[in-house]
Design a protein around this motif. Structure first.
Motif, PDB file in Angstrom:
ATOM      1  N   GLY A  58      25.306  30.180  50.451  1.00  0.00           N
ATOM      2  CA  GLY A  58      25.556  31.274  49.523  1.00  0.00           C
ATOM      3  C   GLY A  58      26.670  32.189  49.998  1.00  0.00           C
ATOM      4  N   ILE A  59      26.697  32.459  51.306  1.00  0.00           N
ATOM      5  CA  ILE A  59      27.760  33.300  51.859  1.00  0.00           C
ATOM      6  C   ILE A  59      29.115  32.631  51.673  1.00  0.00           C
ATOM      7  N   TRP A  60      29.186  31.322  51.954  1.00  0.00           N
ATOM      8  CA  TRP A  60      30.447  30.600  51.769  1.00  0.00           C
ATOM      9  C   TRP A  60      30.882  30.630  50.301  1.00  0.00           C
ATOM     10  N   LEU A  61      29.942  30.392  49.392  1.00  0.00           N
ATOM     11  CA  LEU A  61      30.271  30.388  47.963  1.00  0.00           C
ATOM     12  C   LEU A  61      30.745  31.763  47.493  1.00  0.00           C
ATOM     13  N   ARG A  62      30.118  32.822  48.035  1.00  0.00           N
ATOM     14  CA  ARG A  62      30.541  34.181  47.649  1.00  0.00           C
ATOM     15  C   ARG A  62      31.970  34.443  48.107  1.00  0.00           C
ATOM     16  N   HIS A  63      32.284  34.062  49.351  1.00  0.00           N
ATOM     17  CA  HIS A  63      33.644  34.283  49.850  1.00  0.00           C
ATOM     18  C   HIS A  63      34.663  33.428  49.102  1.00  0.00           C
ATOM     19  N   ALA A  64      34.220  32.254  48.641  1.00  0.00           N
ATOM     20  CA  ALA A  64      35.111  31.372  47.876  1.00  0.00           C
ATOM     21  C   ALA A  64      35.146  31.746  46.399  1.00  0.00           C
ATOM     22  N   GLU A  65      34.415  32.792  46.035  1.00  0.00           N
ATOM     23  CA  GLU A  65      34.394  33.364  44.681  1.00  0.00           C
ATOM     24  C   GLU A  65      33.725  32.459  43.652  1.00  0.00           C
ATOM     25  N   TYR A  66      32.790  31.619  44.096  1.00  0.00           N
ATOM     26  CA  TYR A  66      31.895  30.913  43.171  1.00  0.00           C
ATOM     27  C   TYR A  66      30.642  31.782  43.026  1.00  0.00           C
TER      28      TYR A  66
ATOM     29  N   SER B  48      29.925  42.316  43.059  1.00  0.00           N
ATOM     30  CA  SER B  48      31.195  41.614  42.864  1.00  0.00           C
ATOM     31  C   SER B  48      31.389  41.224  41.402  1.00  0.00           C
ATOM     32  N   GLN B  49      30.271  41.017  40.696  1.00  0.00           N
ATOM     33  CA  GLN B  49      30.328  40.684  39.268  1.00  0.00           C
ATOM     34  C   GLN B  49      30.329  41.932  38.389  1.00  0.00           C
ATOM     35  N   ASP B  50      30.414  43.104  39.024  1.00  0.00           N
ATOM     36  CA  ASP B  50      30.373  44.405  38.328  1.00  0.00           C
ATOM     37  C   ASP B  50      29.078  44.621  37.558  1.00  0.00           C
ATOM     38  N   ASP B  51      28.014  43.971  38.003  1.00  0.00           N
ATOM     39  CA  ASP B  51      26.689  44.195  37.415  1.00  0.00           C
ATOM     40  C   ASP B  51      26.010  45.282  38.251  1.00  0.00           C
ATOM     41  N   PHE B  52      26.445  46.519  38.039  1.00  0.00           N
ATOM     42  CA  PHE B  52      26.015  47.625  38.890  1.00  0.00           C
ATOM     43  C   PHE B  52      24.531  47.937  38.730  1.00  0.00           C
TER      44      PHE B  52
ATOM     45  N   TYR C 180      47.126  48.747  53.930  1.00  0.00           N
ATOM     46  CA  TYR C 180      46.372  48.364  52.728  1.00  0.00           C
ATOM     47  C   TYR C 180      46.042  46.875  52.738  1.00  0.00           C
ATOM     48  N   GLU C 181      46.992  46.067  53.169  1.00  0.00           N
ATOM     49  CA  GLU C 181      46.774  44.623  53.211  1.00  0.00           C
ATOM     50  C   GLU C 181      45.791  44.234  54.314  1.00  0.00           C
ATOM     51  N   GLN C 182      45.526  45.128  55.246  1.00  0.00           N
ATOM     52  CA  GLN C 182      44.617  44.835  56.356  1.00  0.00           C
ATOM     53  C   GLN C 182      43.188  45.306  56.087  1.00  0.00           C
ATOM     54  N   LEU C 183      42.952  45.970  54.968  1.00  0.00           N
ATOM     55  CA  LEU C 183      41.609  46.446  54.649  1.00  0.00           C
ATOM     56  C   LEU C 183      40.640  45.281  54.516  1.00  0.00           C
ATOM     57  N   GLU C 184      39.358  45.549  54.753  1.00  0.00           N
ATOM     58  CA  GLU C 184      38.416  44.468  54.997  1.00  0.00           C
ATOM     59  C   GLU C 184      38.010  43.659  53.771  1.00  0.00           C
ATOM     60  N   SER C 185      38.206  44.169  52.566  1.00  0.00           N
ATOM     61  CA  SER C 185      37.748  43.431  51.390  1.00  0.00           C
ATOM     62  C   SER C 185      38.520  43.882  50.157  1.00  0.00           C
ATOM     63  N   ASP C 186      38.448  43.074  49.117  1.00  0.00           N
ATOM     64  CA  ASP C 186      39.061  43.458  47.845  1.00  0.00           C
ATOM     65  C   ASP C 186      38.414  44.715  47.285  1.00  0.00           C
TER      66      ASP C 186
ATOM     67  N   ILE D  53      38.372  38.430  39.838  1.00  0.00           N
ATOM     68  CA  ILE D  53      37.735  37.147  40.113  1.00  0.00           C
ATOM     69  C   ILE D  53      37.525  36.397  38.804  1.00  0.00           C
ATOM     70  N   VAL D  54      38.013  35.176  38.768  1.00  0.00           N
ATOM     71  CA  VAL D  54      37.870  34.334  37.576  1.00  0.00           C
ATOM     72  C   VAL D  54      36.628  33.463  37.734  1.00  0.00           C
ATOM     73  N   ALA D  55      35.767  33.479  36.737  1.00  0.00           N
ATOM     74  CA  ALA D  55      34.531  32.691  36.802  1.00  0.00           C
ATOM     75  C   ALA D  55      34.861  31.209  36.948  1.00  0.00           C
ATOM     76  N   LYS D  56      34.189  30.565  37.895  1.00  0.00           N
ATOM     77  CA  LYS D  56      34.388  29.130  38.100  1.00  0.00           C
ATOM     78  C   LYS D  56      33.110  28.530  38.651  1.00  0.00           C
ATOM     79  N   ASP D  57      32.966  27.215  38.491  1.00  0.00           N
ATOM     80  CA  ASP D  57      31.753  26.524  38.915  1.00  0.00           C
ATOM     81  C   ASP D  57      32.039  25.607  40.090  1.00  0.00           C
ATOM     82  N   PHE D  58      31.086  25.556  41.015  1.00  0.00           N
ATOM     83  CA  PHE D  58      31.159  24.616  42.134  1.00  0.00           C
ATOM     84  C   PHE D  58      30.607  23.285  41.651  1.00  0.00           C
ATOM     85  N   THR D  59      31.448  22.254  41.634  1.00  0.00           N
ATOM     86  CA  THR D  59      31.107  21.048  40.885  1.00  0.00           C
ATOM     87  C   THR D  59      30.655  19.849  41.720  1.00  0.00           C
ATOM     88  N   SER D  60      30.471  20.015  43.018  1.00  0.00           N
ATOM     89  CA  SER D  60      30.013  18.873  43.822  1.00  0.00           C
ATOM     90  C   SER D  60      28.655  18.378  43.299  1.00  0.00           C
TER      91      SER D  60
END
Length: 234
Positions: free
Chosen positions: A5-13, A47-51, A184-190, A214-221
């Motif tokens: 899940g952590i990997w998928l979050r960083h990869a924006e899935y 990250s999905q703006d679902d506050f 600014y480019e060195q800050l820790e996150s978007d 972030i553009v919605a995308k699916d992990f398709t493996s």
């Protein structure tokens, strides 16, 4: 499942990260694991703006950590609630959560936590132009930050230092602005870049580029269908 899940979050899935974290939660064996996973699910929601979802999850976890007397986890959740308040423009609420998080980190002498929450609180003071509060907190926070080998934290500190310089009537040179653009480019996150752009960059007249949405995308493996089913035999 949690690591995936952590990997998928960083990869924006993001949707697929939620599947992994929820599956991990299903098989969690204690409250500590469930708290960690709830925090991960809430991070994805933010990250999905679902506050609303993120806040509900954080508040539930906050009650549990307080009852279990886990100040380090409580501080983490309070920091995330503070970020959420900043996302929504609720500065007084952000200050309240960051103050509590800093207090918890100080009580357990957690240096990394003191740095993060100290910087967050300094940013809130700067946003509200609370000069005296900023000055009281700056010295101990800056000392810890400069001694800590973390480029992202030092980049945020630079933004705060030049922001304070501007607040107190100092001249912001072109060299200052160039340094801020590099930092600014060195800050820790978007998310942190978004907060700095929103609350600090405009006041300092510094041109920065917001992170791409972030553009919605699916992990398709094919094997990921097993994760979605989440029916692992023990």
């Amino acid at each position: 499942m949690s690591a995936l899940g952590i990997w998928l979050r960083h990869a924006e899935y993001l949707d697929d990260a939620q599947y992994s974290f929820k599956c991990a939660y299903k098989y969690a064996q204690n409250d500590r694991q469930r708290l960690t996973l709830t925090n991960s699910i809430a991070l994805v929601a933010r990250s999905q703006d679902d506050f609303a979802k993120a806040r509900a999850l954080y508040l539930d976890s906050h009650k549990i950590t307080t009852q279990l007397q886990l100040p380090n986890v409580t501080a983490l959740i309070e920091s995330n609630l503070g970020y959420l308040a900043l996302d929504e423009g609720n500065i007084p609420e952000a200050e309240r959560y960051f103050r509590s998080a800093l207090s918890n980190n100080q009580n357990i002498d957690k240096r990394a936590g003191q740095i993060s929450t100290g910087l967050n609180l300094l940013m809130v003071f700067l946003i509200q132009e609370q000069q005296i509060n900023f000055e009281r907190l700056y010295s101990p926070t800056a000392t810890l930050t400069h001694a800590f080998p973390n480029e992202a934290k030092q980049a945020l500190l630079l933004w705060l230092e030049i922001g304070y310089k501007n607040l107190t009537g100092g001249f912001i040179s072109q060299k200052d602005k160039q340094q801020l653009q590099t930092a600014y480019e060195q800050l820790e996150s978007d998310k942190m870049k978004q907060l700095v752009a929103r609350y600090l960059a405009n006041k300092l007249d510094v041109a920065v580029t917001l992170p791409a949405s972030i553009v919605a995308k699916d992990f398709t493996s094919p094997w990921f269908e097993l994760v979605k089913q989440c029916d692992w035999k023990r």
